[in-house]
Design a protein around this motif. Sequence first.
Motif, mmCIF file in Angstrom:
data_model
loop_
_atom_site.group_PDB
_atom_site.id
_atom_site.type_symbol
_atom_site.label_atom_id
_atom_site.label_comp_id
_atom_site.label_asym_id
_atom_site.label_seq_id
_atom_site.Cartn_x
_atom_site.Cartn_y
_atom_site.Cartn_z
ATOM 1 N N THR A 241 -26.809 -6.980 1.106
ATOM 2 C CA THR A 241 -27.171 -7.363 2.462
ATOM 3 C C THR A 241 -26.565 -6.397 3.481
ATOM 4 O O THR A 241 -27.233 -5.977 4.430
ATOM 5 N N ASP B 25 -18.948 -3.517 -6.335
ATOM 6 C CA ASP B 25 -19.629 -3.379 -7.624
ATOM 7 C C ASP B 25 -19.127 -2.121 -8.327
ATOM 8 O O ASP B 25 -18.863 -1.108 -7.678
ATOM 9 N N LYS C 124 -16.194 -7.919 -7.211
ATOM 10 C CA LYS C 124 -15.967 -8.954 -6.191
ATOM 11 C C LYS C 124 -16.203 -10.347 -6.775
ATOM 12 O O LYS C 124 -16.760 -10.491 -7.866
ATOM 13 N N LYS D 221 -24.003 -14.686 -8.634
ATOM 14 C CA LYS D 221 -25.420 -14.585 -8.303
ATOM 15 C C LYS D 221 -26.212 -15.530 -9.197
ATOM 16 O O LYS D 221 -26.364 -15.292 -10.391
HETATM 17 N N1 4UW Z 1 -28.460 -4.835 -10.571
HETATM 18 C C1 4UW Z 1 -27.313 -5.548 -10.627
HETATM 19 C C2 4UW Z 1 -29.143 -4.707 -9.393
HETATM 20 C C3 4UW Z 1 -28.615 -5.358 -8.242
HETATM 21 C C4 4UW Z 1 -27.416 -6.102 -8.398
HETATM 22 C C5 4UW Z 1 -28.072 -6.204 -6.328
HETATM 23 O O1 4UW Z 1 -27.651 -10.858 -1.870
HETATM 24 P P1 4UW Z 1 -27.118 -9.485 -1.779
HETATM 25 O O2 4UW Z 1 -26.246 -9.142 -0.630
HETATM 26 O O3 4UW Z 1 -28.301 -8.413 -1.742
HETATM 27 C C6 4UW Z 1 -29.246 -8.232 -2.706
HETATM 28 C C7 4UW Z 1 -30.050 -7.027 -2.584
HETATM 29 C C8 4UW Z 1 -31.108 -6.783 -3.417
HETATM 30 C C9 4UW Z 1 -31.853 -5.520 -3.435
HETATM 31 C C10 4UW Z 1 -31.295 -4.345 -3.088
HETATM 32 C C11 4UW Z 1 -32.016 -3.065 -3.100
HETATM 33 C C12 4UW Z 1 -33.403 -3.138 -3.555
HETATM 34 O O4 4UW Z 1 -34.093 -2.084 -3.619
HETATM 35 C C13 4UW Z 1 -33.937 -4.384 -3.913
HETATM 36 O O5 4UW Z 1 -35.247 -4.419 -4.277
HETATM 37 C C14 4UW Z 1 -35.673 -3.931 -5.493
HETATM 38 C C15 4UW Z 1 -33.178 -5.525 -3.860
HETATM 39 O O6 4UW Z 1 -29.422 -9.042 -3.607
HETATM 40 O O7 4UW Z 1 -26.349 -9.205 -3.122
HETATM 41 C C16 4UW Z 1 -25.749 -7.963 -3.372
HETATM 42 C C17 4UW Z 1 -25.193 -7.916 -4.770
HETATM 43 O O8 4UW Z 1 -26.189 -8.208 -5.745
HETATM 44 C C18 4UW Z 1 -25.959 -7.465 -6.932
HETATM 45 C C19 4UW Z 1 -24.717 -6.610 -6.660
HETATM 46 O O9 4UW Z 1 -23.567 -7.280 -7.126
HETATM 47 C C20 4UW Z 1 -24.708 -6.535 -5.146
HETATM 48 O O10 4UW Z 1 -23.446 -6.261 -4.570
HETATM 49 N N2 4UW Z 1 -27.129 -6.613 -7.195
HETATM 50 N N3 4UW Z 1 -28.987 -5.439 -6.953
HETATM 51 N N4 4UW Z 1 -30.264 -4.019 -9.365
HETATM 52 N N5 4UW Z 1 -26.776 -6.196 -9.574
#
Ligand code: 4UW
Length: 514
Positions: free
Chosen positions: A323, A403, A420, A424
């Motif tokens: 985010t 991460d 952290k 999820k």
């Molecule tokens: N693999 C493993 C991943 C991954 C992941 C996030 O709720 P938030 O703050 O934000 C999100 C963002 C999702 C996202 C980012 C970029 C992107 O291109 C996309 O579309 C395809 C979606 O969920 O949570 C952030 C936390 O979620 C985990 C990680 O721990 C991160 O700090 N996370 N993407 N591909 N873990």
Amino acid sequence: MARIHRSPYPPVDVPDVSLGEYVLAGADARGRHPALIDGATGEEISFGDLVDQVRSLAAGLLASGIGRGDVVALVSHNQPRYAVAFHAVLAAGATVTPMSPLATEEEMARQLRASGAVLAFASAAAAPTLHGAARSSVPLDVVVLEEAAFDESVADGERALATGARLPRVGNDGVALLPYSSGTGGTPKGVMLTHRNLVAALAQHAPLYRLTNDDVCAAVLPYYHIYGTTMILNYALRAGATQVTLPRFDLSGYLGLVERHRVSRGHFAPPLVLALANAPEVDAHDLSSLRLAMCGAAPLDVAVAARATARTGAPIGQGYGMTEASPGLTFVADEEVGVLSSGCVGRLVPNTEARLVDPATGEDSESEGEMWARGPQVMAGYLGNPTATAETLVEDGWLRTGDILRVDADGVWWVVDRLKELIKYKGYQVAPAELEALLLTHPDVEDAAVIGVPHAEGGEAPKAFVVGTPTEAELLSWVAERVAPYKRIRAVEFVDTIPKSPAGKILRRVLRNS
Ligand code: 4UW
């Protein structure tokens, strides 16, 4: 010495415009082309109508005294009017704070208070809870998206525009979006994403994620989460693609929608990939329109992804971010989906730098460590919380992601672990600190700690360690009444003490290994 990894892509220009100007730039010219279709009711908004309704509703908001510096809550499942309300609030110069329509009254009240919201747009289903929150602590008006009051606000604004009302120049330095995130620890905080952050996030993906006005997207992941806001809602609007909304995810609804609307592009999170990999009904649908898919928000199992691709025909590329980064930091470009390993999260998006810092020594590492990231998509800070901001945005503007990532010699990245405290569940954020604080308000709980444990459907789910006398069943339902469904505790273990450091910090590693 800092070892800085840089994006392999040429830098992109981040234009000096507001999010609305950027996203809706081509909309007038697209005229009757459908921008949003309600997959449940068939209601459709064309690009031309969207621009008109956004402008009118913005004028209506201004006439009622909402404008620059004000925060407006948006509490709804995905539906076409979400886009109208979202962009109207921004066009009036105000800020959107998005929230889950399934949040409880207390959760809504907390975010309304913290964000200082003065008005809310809500779905009919979320309105009663929001009214309750407003009555108990935060007086504010609620406009229901599906009701006549919404149309009246649009009509009022249309009249105001016809008689000379003007919309303000919004610029790009103000806060456009205020989502709540627990970041690298603690309870949810307001993430200040400026117009510039969000324009950058879209511009940075333009060379990698090529949507056109021939594309059709299924908007099943919620718009109120940053993945939905940036990668679906605003990206598709900017590109001229059509998005079909579903109020909530159910597999049959999704499959039917892909078939009926010839959805060309998948926006997945791991639970959807899991369902596509395993559910027998997938074979009963024609999914041949799906040419490519992306996945993010939580770890994706490579074998599950391969099974889903075998059954849908759509190769899956991942994006990674959070985010606080609007959200994208790395992404698998369209032409590399199915070429790079499906376990990787691609390359650094343009204009983005990263470091890998060893959490034990604080030294930069060549190939694996906590990712620190820097770029124009990184938030301005947490609202009213300089301490958390300083802990997360460290020297020279580096965002600590919390991460552990790894990068190979070709500049391809993998998410290895999460440092952290965040849990999820199905890609949704669950903050252990929030559940611990809640558990401590139970009269029979003396002490409590919450960690994430593996969960078949959700990827991981919260488990509580509790010192106290309630039964497991009683405690589970007591928590369930007080939190949004995705935050529910799914297991309890009663213990004699919670392991803590001399400074009183919960030793989660000890609990994890117990
Ligand atoms: N693999 C493993 C991943 C991954 C992941 C996030 O709720 P938030 O703050 O934000 C999100 C963002 C999702 C996202 C980012 C970029 C992107 O291109 C996309 O579309 C395809 C979606 O969920 O949570 C952030 C936390 O979620 C985990 C990680 O721990 C991160 O700090 N996370 N993407 N591909 N873990």
